[in-house]
Design a protein around this motif. Sequence first.
Motif, PDB file in Angstrom:
ATOM      1  N   MET A  32       0.827  -1.201   0.000  1.00  0.00           N
ATOM      2  CA  MET A  32       0.000   0.000   0.000  1.00  0.00           C
ATOM      3  C   MET A  32       0.868   1.261   0.000  1.00  0.00           C
ATOM      4  O   MET A  32       0.557   2.246  -0.677  1.00  0.00           O
ATOM      5  CB  MET A  32      -0.935  -0.009   1.214  1.00  0.00           C
ATOM      6  CG  MET A  32      -2.041  -1.050   1.130  1.00  0.00           C
ATOM      7  SD  MET A  32      -2.930  -1.275   2.701  1.00  0.00           S
ATOM      8  CE  MET A  32      -3.702   0.332   2.889  1.00  0.00           C
ATOM      9  N   VAL A  33       1.960   1.226   0.763  1.00  0.00           N
ATOM     10  CA  VAL A  33       2.860   2.376   0.820  1.00  0.00           C
ATOM     11  C   VAL A  33       3.495   2.630  -0.542  1.00  0.00           C
ATOM     12  O   VAL A  33       3.523   3.771  -1.036  1.00  0.00           O
ATOM     13  CB  VAL A  33       3.945   2.166   1.897  1.00  0.00           C
ATOM     14  CG1 VAL A  33       5.021   3.250   1.802  1.00  0.00           C
ATOM     15  CG2 VAL A  33       3.331   2.168   3.295  1.00  0.00           C
ATOM     16  N   ILE A  34       4.015   1.571  -1.173  1.00  0.00           N
ATOM     17  CA  ILE A  34       4.635   1.718  -2.490  1.00  0.00           C
ATOM     18  C   ILE A  34       3.608   2.213  -3.510  1.00  0.00           C
ATOM     19  O   ILE A  34       3.895   3.090  -4.336  1.00  0.00           O
ATOM     20  CB  ILE A  34       5.243   0.386  -2.956  1.00  0.00           C
ATOM     21  CG1 ILE A  34       6.432   0.000  -2.073  1.00  0.00           C
ATOM     22  CG2 ILE A  34       5.686   0.483  -4.412  1.00  0.00           C
ATOM     23  CD1 ILE A  34       7.618   0.913  -2.188  1.00  0.00           C
ATOM     24  N   LEU A  55       5.403 -12.645  -7.218  1.00  0.00           N
ATOM     25  CA  LEU A  55       6.735 -12.485  -7.800  1.00  0.00           C
ATOM     26  C   LEU A  55       7.802 -13.211  -6.997  1.00  0.00           C
ATOM     27  O   LEU A  55       8.799 -13.685  -7.550  1.00  0.00           O
ATOM     28  CB  LEU A  55       7.092 -10.991  -7.905  1.00  0.00           C
ATOM     29  CG  LEU A  55       6.376 -10.205  -9.001  1.00  0.00           C
ATOM     30  CD1 LEU A  55       6.657  -8.721  -8.854  1.00  0.00           C
ATOM     31  CD2 LEU A  55       6.800 -10.683 -10.374  1.00  0.00           C
ATOM     32  N   MET A  56       7.599 -13.329  -5.681  1.00  0.00           N
ATOM     33  CA  MET A  56       8.579 -14.018  -4.849  1.00  0.00           C
ATOM     34  C   MET A  56       8.651 -15.514  -5.173  1.00  0.00           C
ATOM     35  O   MET A  56       9.629 -16.182  -4.865  1.00  0.00           O
ATOM     36  CB  MET A  56       8.239 -13.830  -3.366  1.00  0.00           C
ATOM     37  CG  MET A  56       8.438 -12.408  -2.864  1.00  0.00           C
ATOM     38  SD  MET A  56      10.116 -11.778  -3.108  1.00  0.00           S
ATOM     39  CE  MET A  56       9.907 -10.768  -4.594  1.00  0.00           C
ATOM     40  N   CYS A 119      10.003   0.435 -11.275  1.00  0.00           N
ATOM     41  CA  CYS A 119       8.821   0.432 -10.407  1.00  0.00           C
ATOM     42  C   CYS A 119       8.616  -0.952  -9.794  1.00  0.00           C
ATOM     43  O   CYS A 119       8.292  -1.079  -8.608  1.00  0.00           O
ATOM     44  CB  CYS A 119       7.584   0.843 -11.195  1.00  0.00           C
ATOM     45  SG  CYS A 119       7.533   2.596 -11.643  1.00  0.00           S
ATOM     46  N   ILE A 120       8.807  -1.997 -10.592  1.00  0.00           N
ATOM     47  CA  ILE A 120       8.665  -3.361 -10.082  1.00  0.00           C
ATOM     48  C   ILE A 120       9.738  -3.653  -9.046  1.00  0.00           C
ATOM     49  O   ILE A 120       9.481  -4.269  -8.000  1.00  0.00           O
ATOM     50  CB  ILE A 120       8.724  -4.373 -11.240  1.00  0.00           C
ATOM     51  CG1 ILE A 120       7.504  -4.193 -12.139  1.00  0.00           C
ATOM     52  CG2 ILE A 120       8.791  -5.801 -10.716  1.00  0.00           C
ATOM     53  CD1 ILE A 120       7.513  -5.058 -13.384  1.00  0.00           C
ATOM     54  N   LEU A 121      10.957  -3.197  -9.319  1.00  0.00           N
ATOM     55  CA  LEU A 121      12.041  -3.383  -8.349  1.00  0.00           C
ATOM     56  C   LEU A 121      11.719  -2.686  -7.036  1.00  0.00           C
ATOM     57  O   LEU A 121      11.943  -3.229  -5.952  1.00  0.00           O
ATOM     58  CB  LEU A 121      13.351  -2.843  -8.926  1.00  0.00           C
ATOM     59  CG  LEU A 121      14.574  -2.885  -7.994  1.00  0.00           C
ATOM     60  CD1 LEU A 121      14.879  -4.324  -7.591  1.00  0.00           C
ATOM     61  CD2 LEU A 121      15.784  -2.247  -8.669  1.00  0.00           C
ATOM     62  N   THR A 124       9.109  -4.848  -5.081  1.00  0.00           N
ATOM     63  CA  THR A 124       9.639  -6.060  -4.451  1.00  0.00           C
ATOM     64  C   THR A 124      10.647  -5.725  -3.361  1.00  0.00           C
ATOM     65  O   THR A 124      10.674  -6.353  -2.302  1.00  0.00           O
ATOM     66  CB  THR A 124      10.288  -6.977  -5.501  1.00  0.00           C
ATOM     67  OG1 THR A 124      11.262  -6.242  -6.242  1.00  0.00           O
ATOM     68  CG2 THR A 124       9.243  -7.516  -6.456  1.00  0.00           C
ATOM     69  N   ALA A 125      11.495  -4.710  -3.602  1.00  0.00           N
ATOM     70  CA  ALA A 125      12.497  -4.323  -2.608  1.00  0.00           C
ATOM     71  C   ALA A 125      11.845  -3.709  -1.376  1.00  0.00           C
ATOM     72  O   ALA A 125      12.304  -3.908  -0.254  1.00  0.00           O
ATOM     73  CB  ALA A 125      13.495  -3.340  -3.216  1.00  0.00           C
TER      74      ALA A 125
END
Length: 289
Positions: A32-34, A55-56, A119-121, A124-125
């Motif tokens: 939610m934050v991202i 993705l994990m 954005c995807i990185l 996940t990060a």
Amino acid sequence: MIGELVDELLDSIPDQSEFDLIKSLAQPLPAMVIAEMMGVPKVERLLFQSWSEALMGATMIDQPQLIEKAARADKEMRAYLHQLVERKYSEPGADLISMLLNVEQQSDKLSRDELVSNCILLLTAGHETTSRLIGNGLYTLMRHPDQMQDLRDNPALMANAIEEMLRFESPIQMTIRFVAQSFWFHGHQFKKNQLIMVGIGAANRDAQANDSPETFDIRRKPIQHVAFGYGIHLCLGMALARLEGKIVFTRLLERFPLIRNVDGVPTWGSNPFFRGLASLRISTVGEEH
């Protein structure tokens, strides 16, 4: 913004006297934050949680169905982000994607695909480390009630306590690296370009780095850990993870005078690269046992 999202999630729990911390707070909050940072509409931000979790599965090399699910999530997320980027071109706002688009237009540093990949990185990060920090950290505090009380009485210890949580129960347990130059270590030869697995969790329990490494101590000084990697491989989401952790634990300790584990030994996730709880049911009423 983060504090408001924490309160929003806690307020939405039907029964705050007993709930699953992982499902109710630790898993949804980072996504939610991202999503908020990227300017994703509120009604769509929970999509990021499901995509991030899927993705994990790409790291589960012995479970092809999870790898396929991760590939589908990556495809869906890329399609969504391309559409979102198009919207931000015509309707920019005070969000991260709009800022990245501005950088792209001024210096031509990012292609559209590179912007989406970044954005995807970020997702996940910023998601997986933080989610596991919240669950692992609270579980560890509940196992050490004297230190939880010390933290309640001394909020200034929060930053140090989070570093000790990261060291003691590292969210990331392993990573993969290529050997830069051939060398020998403890009687074993590692050859140039060889692929090796590095044990982050083991490094954080190394007695040469920290005295009494098997002891959890929120007052430990200094704390040496590589929970976020090292050097050029430092985790992109580490500052955000620390900030979210500080806000979450502060909110939880302020809001609930009592927090205890009601499941005994909880269930840990099965992904060998990550150490995190599948669930963690806590009670905020009753007496300590």
